[in-house]
Motif scaffolding. Structure first.
Motif, short mmCIF file in Angstrom:
data_model
loop_
_atom_site.label_atom_id
_atom_site.label_comp_id
_atom_site.label_asym_id
_atom_site.label_seq_id
_atom_site.Cartn_x
_atom_site.Cartn_y
_atom_site.Cartn_z
N LEU A 67 -42.04 48.32 -38.00
CA LEU A 67 -41.30 49.58 -38.02
C LEU A 67 -40.27 49.60 -39.15
CD1 LEU A 67 -40.82 49.91 -34.17
CD2 LEU A 67 -42.16 51.48 -35.60
N MET A 68 -39.73 48.44 -39.48
CA MET A 68 -38.80 48.35 -40.60
C MET A 68 -39.53 48.68 -41.91
SD MET A 68 -36.33 45.16 -41.65
CE MET A 68 -37.74 44.04 -41.82
N MET A 69 -40.75 48.17 -42.06
CA MET A 69 -41.54 48.46 -43.27
C MET A 69 -41.85 49.95 -43.39
SD MET A 69 -44.18 45.22 -43.35
CE MET A 69 -45.01 45.84 -44.81
N GLU A 70 -41.97 50.64 -42.25
CA GLU A 70 -42.25 52.07 -42.24
C GLU A 70 -40.99 52.91 -42.37
OE1 GLU A 70 -44.58 53.06 -38.82
OE2 GLU A 70 -46.20 51.69 -39.37
N GLY A 71 -39.83 52.27 -42.38
CA GLY A 71 -38.58 52.99 -42.57
C GLY A 71 -38.00 53.59 -41.31
N LEU A 72 -38.55 53.25 -40.14
CA LEU A 72 -38.05 53.83 -38.90
C LEU A 72 -36.86 53.04 -38.33
CD1 LEU A 72 -41.33 54.90 -37.10
CD2 LEU A 72 -39.58 56.39 -38.07
N VAL A 73 -36.75 51.77 -38.68
CA VAL A 73 -35.58 50.99 -38.28
C VAL A 73 -35.07 50.22 -39.50
CG1 VAL A 73 -36.38 50.71 -35.90
CG2 VAL A 73 -36.86 48.91 -37.56
N GLN A 74 -33.81 49.80 -39.42
CA GLN A 74 -33.21 48.98 -40.46
C GLN A 74 -32.58 47.77 -39.80
OE1 GLN A 74 -30.34 51.68 -42.11
NE2 GLN A 74 -31.86 52.94 -43.16
N VAL A 75 -32.59 46.64 -40.50
CA VAL A 75 -31.91 45.44 -40.03
C VAL A 75 -30.64 45.29 -40.87
CG1 VAL A 75 -32.01 42.96 -39.67
CG2 VAL A 75 -34.04 44.36 -39.28
N MET A 76 -29.49 45.45 -40.22
CA MET A 76 -28.20 45.43 -40.90
C MET A 76 -27.57 44.05 -40.75
SD MET A 76 -28.29 48.65 -41.75
CE MET A 76 -26.64 49.04 -42.31
N PRO A 77 -27.21 43.41 -41.85
CA PRO A 77 -26.56 42.09 -41.77
C PRO A 77 -25.32 42.13 -40.87
CG PRO A 77 -27.13 42.63 -44.04
CD PRO A 77 -27.38 43.87 -43.23
N ARG A 78 -25.25 41.19 -39.96
CA ARG A 78 -24.13 41.00 -39.03
C ARG A 78 -23.98 42.17 -38.04
NH1 ARG A 78 -22.57 39.46 -43.91
NH2 ARG A 78 -21.44 41.40 -44.29
N LYS A 79 -24.91 43.11 -38.07
CA LYS A 79 -24.83 44.23 -37.13
C LYS A 79 -26.05 44.29 -36.22
CE LYS A 79 -21.84 47.26 -39.86
NZ LYS A 79 -21.69 48.62 -40.48
N GLY A 80 -27.22 44.01 -36.75
CA GLY A 80 -28.42 44.04 -35.94
C GLY A 80 -29.40 45.11 -36.36
N ILE A 81 -30.21 45.58 -35.42
CA ILE A 81 -31.28 46.53 -35.67
C ILE A 81 -30.78 47.94 -35.35
CG2 ILE A 81 -33.66 47.16 -35.12
CD1 ILE A 81 -33.78 44.24 -33.82
N ILE A 82 -30.96 48.85 -36.27
CA ILE A 82 -30.51 50.23 -36.08
C ILE A 82 -31.66 51.18 -36.34
CG2 ILE A 82 -29.69 50.44 -38.47
CD1 ILE A 82 -27.46 52.25 -37.46
N VAL A 83 -31.78 52.21 -35.50
CA VAL A 83 -32.76 53.28 -35.74
C VAL A 83 -32.30 54.05 -36.97
CG1 VAL A 83 -33.87 55.34 -34.82
CG2 VAL A 83 -33.31 53.44 -33.29
N THR A 84 -33.18 54.15 -37.95
CA THR A 84 -32.80 54.76 -39.23
C THR A 84 -32.28 56.18 -39.03
OG1 THR A 84 -34.50 53.46 -40.36
CG2 THR A 84 -33.63 55.37 -41.54
N PRO A 85 -31.08 56.46 -39.53
CA PRO A 85 -30.54 57.83 -39.41
C PRO A 85 -31.41 58.83 -40.17
CG PRO A 85 -28.82 56.25 -39.98
CD PRO A 85 -30.13 55.53 -40.14
#
Length: 226
Positions: A67-85
């Motif tokens: 899902l990260m490769m598809e741009g639907l989620v992002q992995v934020m350093p020191r924050k975790g996994i976020i649903v892409t705004p």
């Protein structure tokens, strides 16, 4: 909203038979993102997703990577996994690209669609019409996506169908926002019928025009709802 994850650790190698679990995890998480059950900006936690889905951590981890490769989620350093705004610029740019490609696709479908293609498209619209009284935005969104995908297949251009498939997946979260506005789902069905009528009549210009009208109306409706 699911609490945020703190780290992304390397997990054990995939076990035999887990590819189907990966696909299940991927489809379920993606469905909840596109239906806005996980809203833009929400933080996700792999352990909680694993428990929620009843699927092991490894397939969930791999699904998140996909899902990260598809741009639907992002992995934020020191924050975790976020649903892409969802940004307005992203919405408008996606619609611009759809206008360039999907209107041409409708034109090709009108030139190339066979009887089986028409039957498939008509069946999708029949199911959508049956869903209209229920006003289930997620179900209507899925049928909308299925209709546009069937038109892409009818174009007999595999590269174009692949491009549009990725654009449609990217647009799903916009579609559900638009379909939730008053009366828009009925208008969409009328527009879809006009597109199919033009394809059935093998009228490329009318198909292109009907698709353009449909996407432009989607843009106007979405802008008014954001």
């Amino acid at each position: 909203m699911i609490a945020k994850s703190t780290t992304r650790k390397r997990l054990a190698p995939e076990q035999p038979g887990s590819s189907s679990l990966l696909e299940t995890a991927y489809e379920k998480i993606k469905q909840q993102i596109t239906a806005c059950e996980f809203r833009p900006g929400d933080y996700l936690n792999e352990a909680e997703l694993s428990e929620r889905l009843g699927i092991g951590r490894t397939p969930v981890h791999q699904a998140i990577d996909r899902l990260m490769m598809e741009g639907l989620v992002q992995v934020m350093p020191r924050k975790g996994i976020i649903v892409t705004p969802v940004s307005l610029d992203d919405v408008l740019q996606t619609i611009d690209v759809r206008l360039l490609n999907e209107c041409h696709c409708a034109r090709l479908a009108a030139e190339r669609a066979g009887e089986e293609d028409i039957r498939i498209l008509d069946d999708i619209l029949a199911r959508a019409e049956a869903e209209l009284p229920r006003r289930n935005a997620e179900r209507l969104m899925r049928l909308d996506r299925e209709f546009h995908g069937a038109i892409a297949q009818s174009s007999r251009n595999a590269v174009l169908a692949d491009v549009l498939g990725r654009l449609h997946d990217k647009s799903l979260r916009f579609w559900i926002l638009s379909l939730n506005t008053q009366g828009h789902h009925t208008r969409v069905h009328t527009q879809h019928r006009a597109i199919l009528d033009a394809i059935h009549a093998h009228d490329p210009l009318a198909a292109e025009r009907a698709m353009r009208d449909h996407i432009e109306d989607f843009r106007r409706n979405l802008l008014s709802s954001l």
